[in-house]
Design an enzyme around this catalytic site. Structure first.
Site, PDB file in Angstrom:
ATOM      1  CB  ALA A 252      -1.202  -0.063   0.925  1.00  0.00           C
TER       2      ALA A 252
ATOM      3  N   GLY B 283       0.620  -4.919   0.728  1.00  0.00           N
ATOM      4  CA  GLY B 283      -0.289  -5.298  -0.496  1.00  0.00           C
ATOM      5  C   GLY B 283      -0.372  -5.835  -1.286  1.00  0.00           C
TER       6      GLY B 283
ATOM      7  CD  GLU C 196      -2.738  -7.873   2.267  1.00  0.00           C
ATOM      8  OE1 GLU C 196      -2.523  -6.244   1.661  1.00  0.00           O
ATOM      9  OE2 GLU C 196      -3.148  -8.273   3.332  1.00  0.00           O
TER      10      GLU C 196
ATOM     11  CD  GLU D  70       1.367  -5.730   5.170  1.00  0.00           C
ATOM     12  OE1 GLU D  70       2.364  -6.223   5.348  1.00  0.00           O
ATOM     13  OE2 GLU D  70       0.240  -5.362   4.193  1.00  0.00           O
TER      14      GLU D  70
END
Ligand code: 3H9
Length: 686
Positions: free
Chosen positions: A63, A102, A105, A125
């Site tokens: 992210a 992310g 992910e 994270e």
């Protein structure tokens, strides 16, 4: 504005490319572009499968952290991942560089994953005080298995492509052109139905279901590592939910846990630190186009603990080292220790025996000072005495080649005075490594009054190469880190006289999150360090301990008594010494509160940090935080002393110090910057 996501067709495969430098962070435009690309694929009957790939140095690195704390822009990353997974046509992730957070992910949302062998994978994270909140805690255990997922989400480290492939995280390892092979793979799988969805897999959960104690065992085994941190437990809970609950509930759990962490102070501190670490490498006041000097070989003077540790950094990075000592036995001892350290690393599987030989093979041990003549960088790591250092630098000046960088590993001394003993002060810099130098990540780069800009740039670049985090410090006693240690030590020792015990003071520090308190640290480092060695000259508690041979852990006695397993216990003898001193000095014993310990040992550090800033000895407050987190184990979830002070409120820090001002006497004076900022309601860090 053009989208960072572009698409092109390769026969019946839609290739979706992200171009969002520097690391393809998944900002709003990337997320929107990805959803649009999936919709394009579904709307185009001629498209049979999709490949998602990235331009530049890496696959999506996660992210976009700069968006955190700002109003959310749709679509959310979890929705993007779900949209990819629910695409009616197969989607293949083509991975190079680092698929992180992310980014991983997104890859897990794809139906298939192919990667080049240099690719690495991780969910870091937890290092930002978070959890993989786009389905990562749910999909990763299903694909990689629960034990590996637990390790990855709570540790935040990366695994290589080979391991990822063995785990089944990667469907195919690619040799050669990634895009071309990914498209070929998409051709192979384009007609296979049903599409494999990570979120629906259940095969890898059976083992964990059969072992319900797995989670608590994991918690217990890692309790020490997780102490004080909130994010590891939230990560574990989210993975636990993956086993127990229906999908809709699981995803909700993950979302709630993620939001809870995001709203907390630890995530703020850890995200602040992410950028602080990167900012530290930027040097103020030098031209942008300053080029580093070439460093192809390094000389180290002194084969003691520091010299050996420093050398290992370069050897491990493939840079040959010439190490000089005064006597053969010291040289042999030093190189022997280096070999032992490498072999211990190899025994843990973190190096191959060939790598050990390669590193040691690049080392040239010698008694001949003149062997340093060809070195591009020479680091002195001898006794902390100005006369000796100056003597060495004068000798170096005579033999080092023009343009060689001459560095001192001093931890306190004046680098300008050292530089003045040469005819080339522009080439002199301080490189303060922290012990053990082959392990500790911090490097203070001490900028002398005459240090040339390209010397500084070289030092910072080299630090990155040897995997250190470098912070620029100015010339002052103890630079940034050790200078801030001094007021803490002074007040901690005075507190003993006033009625606190070593145990109480250390406990307050450990509860705060430090790895150890000031007296545990003294025992570890050696109570005799810096001692004058005169058993009859007893001017303070430390002298008294040293005179009795209570030199710390190495003697099984220091501020604490130690058993044969080095377990500490409070010492009656030390208490006697403290009591005697108290009587002698006429100090009245009183009850000391934990809060007073915080104010006198931690608030004083903040005050010293503020002085360092106002004197320009640190470039920015965040650099001070980097020094304390990497050099002394300040808990990263408190963001470092300056960030912590901002969180506490500078007015509170000032009020606490005012409370203690009379007790601290002439040892203490306020930083004007701290007073000004507190008065104006400002912060040190933004
Ligand atoms: C996440 O994914 C949450 C989701 O699970 C859930 C959401 C709902 N964003 O490190 P470098 C910048 S959390 C924005 O020097 P390297 C960095 O600041 C995210 N910016 O390069 C620097 O800027 P500058 C999980 C980022 O080659 C520049 O890129 N992911 C981001 O040594 C170069 O960085 C992570 O935590 C980002 N995500 O290392 C991965 N990442 O030049 C974090 C980097 O202005 N990133 N920047 O100083 C890394 O670990 C390293 O950057 C990486 C490259 C290994 C990728």
């Amino acid at each position: 504005m053009t989208s960072p996501i572009s698409t092109h067709k390769h026969h019946d495969i839609l290739v979706v490319t992200s171009n969002n430098p520097p690391v393809n962070a998944l900002g709003a435009a990337v997320r929107q572009g990805l959803v649009a690309a999936i919709e394009q694929a579904e709307g185009d009957a001629s498209v049979k499968a999709v490949v998602i790939r990235c331009e530049g140095q890496t696959f999506f690195a996660g992210a976009d952290i700069t968006e955190f704390g700002k109003p959310p822009v749709m679509p959310w990353l979890p929705e993007v991942v779900d949209r990819i997974e629910n695409c009616s046509k197969p989607v293949v992730a083509a991975i190079h560089g680092t698929a992180l957070g992310g980014g991983l992910e997104i890859a897990l949302g794809c139906h298939y994953r192919v990667a080049v062998s240099s690719a690495r994978f991780g969910v870091p994270e937890v290092k930002l005080g978070l959890l993989p909140g786009a389905g990562g805690t749910q999909r990763l255990p299903r694909v990689a298995g629960v034990p590996k997922a637990l390790e990855m989400v709570t540790g935040g480290g990366m695994i290589g492509a080979k391991e990822a492939s063995d785990l089944g995280l990667i469907d195919r390892l690619i040799e050669g052109d990634l895009q071309q092979h990914a498209v070929a793979y998409a051709e192979e799988v384009k007609d296979i139905r049903p599409l494999p969805k990570s979120s629906e897999r259940d095969d890898k959960l059976a083992e964990a279901r059969a072992n319900p104690g797995l989670f608590d065992d994991f918690r217990k085994a890692n309790a020490r590592k997780f102490r004080g941190f909130e994010a590891p437990e939230a990560n574990i809970k989210a993975v636990e939910a993956a086993l127990a609950k229906p999908y809709a509930q699981r995803v909700l759990d993950e979302r709630n846990l993620f939001m809870g962490l995001m709203a907390g102070s630890q995530a703020r501190a850890q995200q602040y630190f992410f950028f602080a670490e990167r900012k530290a490498s930027k040097i103020e006041g030098i031209p942008d186009d300053t080029r580093p000097r070439d460093i192809t070989n390094v000389g180290v003077i002194g084969a003691g603990t520091m010299g050996g540790g420093i050398s290992m950094n370069f050897l491990s990075a493939g840079i040959p080292v010439t190490i000089v000592e005064m006597a053969q036995d010291a040289l042999d001892r030093g190189t022997g220790t280096m070999r032992k350290n490498y072999e211990a690393t190899a025994a843990k599987g973190r190096m191959t025996p060939e790598q050990v030989e390669q590193a040691m093979g690049a080392l040239t041990p010698t008694l001949d000072f003149a062997a340093l003549a060809d070195c591009d960088l020479i680091i002195e790591a001898v006794f902390e005495t100005m006369e000796i250092k100056q003597e060495i630098f004068t000798k170096l000046d005579a033999i080092a080649k023009p343009g060689a960088i001459l560095a001192s590993n001093t931890s306190y001394l004046n680098v300008d005075e050292i530089a003045a003993s040469t005819s080339r002060p522009q080439d002199v810099v301080g490189l303060h490594f922290f012990s053990p130098a082959n392990i500790m990540k911090l490097l203070e780069v001490v900028r002398g009054a005459k240090t040339a800009p390209d010397v500084l740039v070289t030092a910072m670049a080299l630090a990155k190469k040897i995997k250190k985090v470098a912070v620029v410090a100015g010339v002052c006693h103890g630079f940034i880190g050790n200078r801030m240690l001094m007021p803490r030590q002074v007040e901690a020792t005075k507190l003993l006289l006033e009625g606190a015990t070593p145990d109480q003071i250390d406990r307050v520090h450990v509860e705060f999150g430090m790895p150890m308190g000031p007296f545990q640290m003294a025992d570890l480092a050696g109570v005799d360090i810096g001692w004058h060695r005169d058993v009859n000259r007893i001017e303070n508690i430390r002298d008294a301990l040293a005179a009795e041979g209570r030199w710390g852990q190495k003697k099984n006695a220091g501020f604490y008594d130690y058993d044969d397993k080095r377990r500490p216990s409070p010492s009656a003898r030390v208490q006697e010494i403290i009591d005697d001193f108290r009587t002698k000095e006429g100090v009245e014993k009183r009850e000391i509160s934990d809060q007073e310990i915080v104010e006198r040992t931690l608030y004083t550090m903040v005050n010293e940090g503020a002085k360092i800033l106002e004197e320009g000895m640190a470039q920015r407050a965040s650099d001070i935080d980097v020094v304390w987190i990497y050099g002394y184990g300040w808990p990263v979830y408190r963001g470092g002393p300056m960030f912590w002070a901002d969180t506490e409120g500078l007015d509170k820090i000032v009020a606490g110090l005012k409370n203690q001002e009379a007790r601290m006497g002439s040892d203490f004076s306020f930083s004007q910057l701290l007073l000004d900022k507190a008065g104006a309601g400002e912060k040190f860090t933004r």
